[in-house]
Scaffold this active site. Structure first.
Site, PDB file in Angstrom:
ATOM      1  N   PHE A  15       0.871  -1.175   0.000  1.00 56.22           N
ATOM      2  CA  PHE A  15       0.000   0.000   0.000  1.00 56.22           C
ATOM      3  C   PHE A  15       0.903   1.219   0.000  1.00 56.22           C
ATOM      4  O   PHE A  15       2.061   1.145   0.430  1.00 56.22           O
ATOM      5  CB  PHE A  15      -0.906   0.002   1.244  1.00 56.22           C
ATOM      6  CG  PHE A  15      -2.368  -0.244   0.947  1.00 56.22           C
ATOM      7  CD1 PHE A  15      -2.760  -1.094  -0.059  1.00 56.22           C
ATOM      8  CD2 PHE A  15      -3.350   0.386   1.687  1.00 56.22           C
ATOM      9  CE1 PHE A  15      -4.107  -1.328  -0.326  1.00 56.22           C
ATOM     10  CE2 PHE A  15      -4.685   0.167   1.436  1.00 56.22           C
ATOM     11  CZ  PHE A  15      -5.074  -0.694   0.428  1.00 56.22           C
ATOM     12  N   GLN A  57      -8.186  13.969   4.358  1.00 56.02           N
ATOM     13  CA  GLN A  57      -7.495  13.225   3.311  1.00 56.02           C
ATOM     14  C   GLN A  57      -8.342  13.171   2.040  1.00 56.02           C
ATOM     15  O   GLN A  57      -9.460  12.654   2.047  1.00 56.02           O
ATOM     16  CB  GLN A  57      -7.190  11.803   3.774  1.00 56.02           C
ATOM     17  CG  GLN A  57      -6.338  11.034   2.791  1.00 56.02           C
ATOM     18  CD  GLN A  57      -5.824   9.744   3.383  1.00 56.02           C
ATOM     19  OE1 GLN A  57      -6.561   8.762   3.433  1.00 56.02           O
ATOM     20  NE2 GLN A  57      -4.586   9.736   3.831  1.00 56.02           N
ATOM     21  N   HIS A 113      -8.499  11.397  -1.080  1.00 54.85           N
ATOM     22  CA  HIS A 113      -7.973  10.193  -1.713  1.00 54.85           C
ATOM     23  C   HIS A 113      -7.758  10.475  -3.194  1.00 54.85           C
ATOM     24  O   HIS A 113      -8.587  11.118  -3.840  1.00 54.85           O
ATOM     25  CB  HIS A 113      -8.968   9.042  -1.526  1.00 54.85           C
ATOM     26  CG  HIS A 113      -8.393   7.692  -1.794  1.00 54.85           C
ATOM     27  ND1 HIS A 113      -8.072   7.263  -3.073  1.00 54.85           N
ATOM     28  CD2 HIS A 113      -8.083   6.672  -0.971  1.00 54.85           C
ATOM     29  CE1 HIS A 113      -7.598   6.040  -3.004  1.00 54.85           C
ATOM     30  NE2 HIS A 113      -7.581   5.650  -1.741  1.00 54.85           N
ATOM     31  N   LEU A 123     -15.121   5.695  -4.054  1.00 53.22           N
ATOM     32  CA  LEU A 123     -13.714   5.323  -3.996  1.00 53.22           C
ATOM     33  C   LEU A 123     -13.350   4.216  -4.977  1.00 53.22           C
ATOM     34  O   LEU A 123     -14.051   3.212  -5.088  1.00 53.22           O
ATOM     35  CB  LEU A 123     -13.357   4.868  -2.574  1.00 53.22           C
ATOM     36  CG  LEU A 123     -11.874   4.649  -2.305  1.00 53.22           C
ATOM     37  CD1 LEU A 123     -11.136   5.973  -2.352  1.00 53.22           C
ATOM     38  CD2 LEU A 123     -11.692   3.994  -0.939  1.00 53.22           C
ATOM     39  N   GLU A 159      -7.308   1.949  -3.156  1.00 51.50           N
ATOM     40  CA  GLU A 159      -5.866   2.045  -3.342  1.00 51.50           C
ATOM     41  C   GLU A 159      -5.267   0.712  -3.754  1.00 51.50           C
ATOM     42  O   GLU A 159      -4.170   0.657  -4.319  1.00 51.50           O
ATOM     43  CB  GLU A 159      -5.210   2.537  -2.051  1.00 51.50           C
ATOM     44  CG  GLU A 159      -3.736   2.809  -2.182  1.00 51.50           C
ATOM     45  CD  GLU A 159      -3.201   3.611  -1.010  1.00 51.50           C
ATOM     46  OE1 GLU A 159      -1.970   3.601  -0.840  1.00 51.50           O
ATOM     47  OE2 GLU A 159      -3.982   4.244  -0.295  1.00 51.50           O
ATOM     48  N   ARG A 180      -0.782   9.409  -0.116  1.00 49.51           N
ATOM     49  CA  ARG A 180      -2.030   9.836  -0.745  1.00 49.51           C
ATOM     50  C   ARG A 180      -2.060  11.342  -1.007  1.00 49.51           C
ATOM     51  O   ARG A 180      -2.562  11.780  -2.034  1.00 49.51           O
ATOM     52  CB  ARG A 180      -3.212   9.422   0.136  1.00 49.51           C
ATOM     53  CG  ARG A 180      -3.447   7.924   0.134  1.00 49.51           C
ATOM     54  CD  ARG A 180      -4.540   7.530   1.093  1.00 49.51           C
ATOM     55  NE  ARG A 180      -4.860   6.117   0.962  1.00 49.51           N
ATOM     56  CZ  ARG A 180      -5.782   5.492   1.672  1.00 49.51           C
ATOM     57  NH1 ARG A 180      -6.486   6.174   2.574  1.00 49.51           N
ATOM     58  NH2 ARG A 180      -6.027   4.212   1.496  1.00 49.51           N
ATOM     59  N   HIS A 217     -12.099  11.712   1.509  1.00 48.90           N
ATOM     60  CA  HIS A 217     -12.242  10.295   1.850  1.00 48.90           C
ATOM     61  C   HIS A 217     -12.163  10.014   3.346  1.00 48.90           C
ATOM     62  O   HIS A 217     -12.857   9.127   3.848  1.00 48.90           O
ATOM     63  CB  HIS A 217     -11.151   9.502   1.124  1.00 48.90           C
ATOM     64  CG  HIS A 217     -11.127   8.041   1.461  1.00 48.90           C
ATOM     65  ND1 HIS A 217     -12.221   7.223   1.289  1.00 48.90           N
ATOM     66  CD2 HIS A 217     -10.138   7.247   1.956  1.00 48.90           C
ATOM     67  CE1 HIS A 217     -11.912   5.994   1.678  1.00 48.90           C
ATOM     68  NE2 HIS A 217     -10.667   5.981   2.084  1.00 48.90           N
ATOM     69  N   ARG A 224      -3.104  10.112   6.709  1.00 43.84           N
ATOM     70  CA  ARG A 224      -3.253   8.716   7.121  1.00 43.84           C
ATOM     71  C   ARG A 224      -2.532   7.768   6.175  1.00 43.84           C
ATOM     72  O   ARG A 224      -2.627   7.896   4.953  1.00 43.84           O
ATOM     73  CB  ARG A 224      -4.741   8.340   7.182  1.00 43.84           C
ATOM     74  CG  ARG A 224      -4.962   6.871   7.557  1.00 43.84           C
ATOM     75  CD  ARG A 224      -6.420   6.567   7.789  1.00 43.84           C
ATOM     76  NE  ARG A 224      -7.228   6.655   6.594  1.00 43.84           N
ATOM     77  CZ  ARG A 224      -7.354   5.700   5.690  1.00 43.84           C
ATOM     78  NH1 ARG A 224      -6.675   4.553   5.823  1.00 43.84           N
ATOM     79  NH2 ARG A 224      -8.132   5.856   4.636  1.00 43.84           N
TER      80      ARG A 224
END
Length: 599
Positions: free
Chosen positions: A136, A250, A252, A270, A273, A304, A368, A403
Site C-alpha cells: 500500500f 485526506q 484520496h 472510492l 488504493e 495519498r 475520503h 493517514r
C-alpha cells in the site's frame, strides 16, 4: 444482535411521558467495526452494552474500506515489525501523530489480525498458507492484509457474527442528536427512532462514540450521503470534549468521475488504493505517466496527499480530462489476476460498461477520510469528559497530518478492544446512576427542539443547504487553500448558518428532510472548526496544503485543539509527544518502499 428491551421511565424520575427511556450500563453509538469491537470486549468481561446505529443492521461505513488492514505480520517480508509500522505511520503523518496512539495500534495489530482470522475472516493466503499481504502507498514493506477488495465488509461481517454469538443487544435506525453531559461527565444521550419518530432518552454509566468522521461535508466525497456527516465529533464537542487536527482531511487520489451514462451517486465513490497497490498506473489526458515528474521513486504508491496534489496539478495545468480528472489504468494485468485480487472493482466497473482488463477509468481526488476528530487518551480511549469515550474515525491522534493507507481499519479494532477492556475495569458499582434533574431537563429541552425542527416551515431546503456547504468547503477548504479563501469561506459559512435557521421540513421525523435538517447542524459545526483550524495553521503539512505557506514550518509541529467557549469556538495548540527509543531507531533507519518491486 438482539434488540434490548427498553427500561421505561420511573414516575419518580420525570413527569413527562412523551419519550421512551432506555437504561443500559454502556451505550455504544455507532455500529461499524470500532463500535462492534468495543462491545465484544465489554461482553468478554460480562458487561452489558447496547449498540445503536443510524442504519439497518450491518450497514456501516466500514464496508467501504476495501483495500486492506495493516499489521506487521512479516508473512512476505520477515524484516517488518510493529516499530517499522509505527515509523511509517509517523512519517506519513508528518510527525504530528500522538506517538502513544501510534505505538498502541501498531503493537496490537498482529494479535487483532490473528483474532479476526480465528473468528472467520477469510484473508487471502500465500501458497504456504500464511495470511497474504500486499503493498500500500508509503509503506516500507508488504503489511496490508486483505480479503480481495472487500476487506472492510468481510471484517464487519466477522465482528457482527461474533457479536451475535455473544448476544450483544443492538438497536438499528436510531439517531442520537445530543449527549447528556454537564461538561464534566456524560450521563447518556438523547435522540429519536428514525422509523416511528419516537423521542428516546438513553441513560448510561458510560458512552462510547463510534459514529465516524466528517468527510461527507465536501461536495465530492467517497461516503454515501448519510454517512460521515460529523455526528460523532459534533456531539463530543457540544458535550465538552476537545477536537484535534480537524484541518487535516485526506483527499484520496482515486475517486470515480461520473460518466454521462452513470448515476451521479457514483461521483466521488472510492476506487480502492489496492488498484494502485496491485500495479495500477496514472496517466494524464496526453497519455503521460505523470507521477514520474512528481515521485520518480515511489510513483503511484507515494503518500495519498502527494498523489492527490499531483493529480490536481495536472488538471490545473490543463492536462486533465474534460471532467477534471486523469486516468487510472491496470489493463496490463491479466484478467484472471484482476478477478482474483480486485473482484469488487472489476465487477463494479463491468456493471457500468467498463472493462478494467482492457481500458482505463477516469478518476479524480475525493474527500475520503478525516484525520482529525475527538481528542482521546489512547491508553484508554477516554476524552476529557468523564466516562465519554471515542473510537474509530471519530477520534484523532493515530494519523497526524495524513493517514497511512490500511491504518483506518487497524485503528478500529485496536482501540475498540482497549476501550472495552478499560470501561470494564471502570464500571463499578454495577448499576446505572439516577439521572440528575438538570440533565433530564437538558434531554427534555432537546426533545422540544426536535419537535420544533420537525414543525419548521421556513423556505430553506436542508438538503440544498448541505449541497451548498459541500461546494463551499470544496472551493475554500479543498486540496489547495490560502488565507483569503479561508476567510471568504468563513464569511460564506456565516451566511449559510443564518439561512439554516429558516429551514422547512416536509413530513415528520421519519422522513429524510428531517434527517437532513439534523445532519446540517452537525455539519455546520464541523465546517466552522475546519475553516478555523485551517486558517490557524500557517504552513503546509500532509493533507493541509496552503499556497500562501507552501513549506513545512518546524515551528508548526503542533496540534490545533478546538473547544467550545459558550457558543464560540476556541483554538489552542500543543506539541505532540516523543516516540519511544525503538520507534525512533526505525525512523532513523529511513525504511522506504522500493516501488520497482512491482515492475
Amino acid at each position: 444482535m438482539t434488540t434490548i428491551t427498553p427500561v421505561e421511565t420511573d414516575a419518580s424520575e420525570g413527569e413527562r411521558g412523551d419519550y421512551e427511556e432506555v437504561t443500559v450500563p454502556v451505550l455504544v453509538i455507532g455500529a461499524g467495526a470500532a463500535g462492534a469491537r468495543a462491545a465484544i470486549a465489554l461482553a468478554d468481561h460480562g458487561i452489558e452494552s447496547l449498540v445503536i446505529g443510524k442504519r439497518d443492521h450491518g450497514d456501516a461505513h466500514t464496508v467501504w474500506a476495501a483495500g486492506g488492514i495493516n499489521a506487521a505480520l512479516g508473512s512476505l517480508d520477515p524484516e517488518d515489525d510493529w516499530a517499522i509500522h509505527a515509523a511509517d505511520t509517523i512519517d506519513e503523518g508528518h510527525h504530528l501523530n500522538d506517538p502513544t496512539a501510534v505505538e498502541t495500534v501498531t503493537r496490537a495489530m498482529p494479535d487483532r489480525i490473528r483474532e479476526l482470522d480465528e473468528w472467520g475472516t477469510e484473508f487471502a493466503r500465500t501458497p504456504d498458507g500464511e495470511i497474504d499481504q500486499r503493498y500500500f502507498g508509503a509503506q516500507s514493506f508488504r503489511r496490508t492484509c486483505f480479503v480481495g477488495d472487500r476487506t472492510g465488509e468481510a471484517m464487519l461481517d466477522t465482528l457482527v457474527g461474533r457479536a451475535q454469538e455473544l448476544e450483544i443487544p443492538y438497536r438499528e435506525n436510531v439517531m442520537v442528536t445530543k449527549l447528556l453531559s454537564d461538561g464534566d461527565r456524560v450521563y447518556g444521550a438523547a435522540g429519536y427512532d428514525m422509523e416511528d419518530g419516537q423521542a428516546i432518552l438513553f441513560r448510561a454509566s458510560h458512552v462510547v462514540l463510534a459514529a465516524g468522521g466528517f468527510s461527507a461535508l465536501w461536495s465530492r466525497h467517497s461516503s454515501r450521503e448519510d454517512e460521515n456527516t460529523g455526528d460523532g465529533p459534533a456531539l463530543a464537542l457540544e458535550a465538552g470534549a476537545n477536537l484535534l487536527d480537524v484541518e487535516f482531511v485526506q483527499f484520496h487520489p482515486t475517486g470515480m468521475v461520473a460518466d454521462d451514462e452513470w448515476d451521479d451517486d457514483w461521483n466521488g465513490r472510492l476506487v480502492t488504493e489496492a488498484v494502485r497497490g496491485e500495479g495500477g498506473r496514472l496517466y494524464n489526458a496526453n497519455g503521460d505517466r505523470f507521477m514520474e515528474r512528481y515521485s520518480p521513486d515511489q510513483m503511484e504508491l507515494d503518500a495519498r496527499d502527494v498523489v492527490a496534489r499531483a493529480i490536481q496539478a495536472e488538471v490545473d495545468a490543463g492536462r486533465g480530462t474534460d471532467n477534471g480528472g486523469v486516468y487510472l489504468d491496470i489493463s496490463h494485468r491479466d484478467r484472471s489476476f484482476l478477478q482474483e485480487r480486485l473482484p469488487r472493482m472489476y465487477e463494479r466497473f463491468q456493471s457500468l460498461g467498463v472493462d478494467l482488463a482492457a481500458e482505463p477509468v477516469e478518476i479524480a481526488p475525493t474527500a475520503h477520510y478525516t484525520m482529525g476528530g475527538v481528542d482521546v487518551d489512547f491508553r484508554t480511549g477516554e476524552t476529557n469528559v468523564d466516562r465519554l469515550y471515542a473510537v474509530g474515525e471519530t477520534t484523532a491522534g493515530v494519523h497526524g497530518a495524513n493517514r497511512l493507507g490500511g491504518n483506518s481499519l487497524a485503528e478500529t479494532v485496536a482501540l475498540g478492544k482497549i476501550v472495552g477492556d478499560h470501561v470494564a475495569t471502570e464500571y463499578a458499582p454495577r448499576r446505572v446512576d439516577r439521572l440528575p434533574e438538570r440533565v433530564r431537563a437538558t434531554a427534555e429541552r432537546e426533545f422540544d427542539r426536535l419537535a420544533a425542527l420537525a414543525a419548521a416551515d421556513g423556505d430553506e431546503d436542508p438538503r440544498a443547504l448541505i449541497e451548498e456547504l459541500g461546494e463551499l468547503l470544496w472551493e475554500y477548504a479543498g486540496i489547495r487553500r490560502d488565507g483569503p479563501s479561508l476567510a471568504d469561506g468563513r464569511a460564506a459559512l456565516a451566511d449559510l448558518r443564518e439561512r439554516a435557521r429558516h429551514v422547512g421540513v416536509v413530513g415528520d421525523r421519519t422522513g429524510r428532510p428531517f434527517e437532513f435538517a439534523v445532519d446540517l447542524g452537525f455539519m455546520l459545526t464541523l465546517a466552522d472548526a475546519v475553516l478555523g483550524a485551517a486558517a490557524r495553521r500557517t504552513e503546509s503539512r500532509g493533507a493541509h496544503y496552503r499556497t500562501d505557506y507552501p513549506e513545512v514550518d518546524s515551528d508548526w509541529r503542533r496540534n490545533v485543539l478546538v473547544s467550545l467557549d459558550g457558543d464560540d469556538l476556541r483554538l489552542s495548540t500543543r506539541t505532540p509527544g516523543t516516540p519511544s527509543e525503538r520507534v525512533q531507531r526505525a525512523l532513523d533507519e529511513g525504511y522506504e518502499l522500493d516501488y520497482h518491486h512491482l515492475e
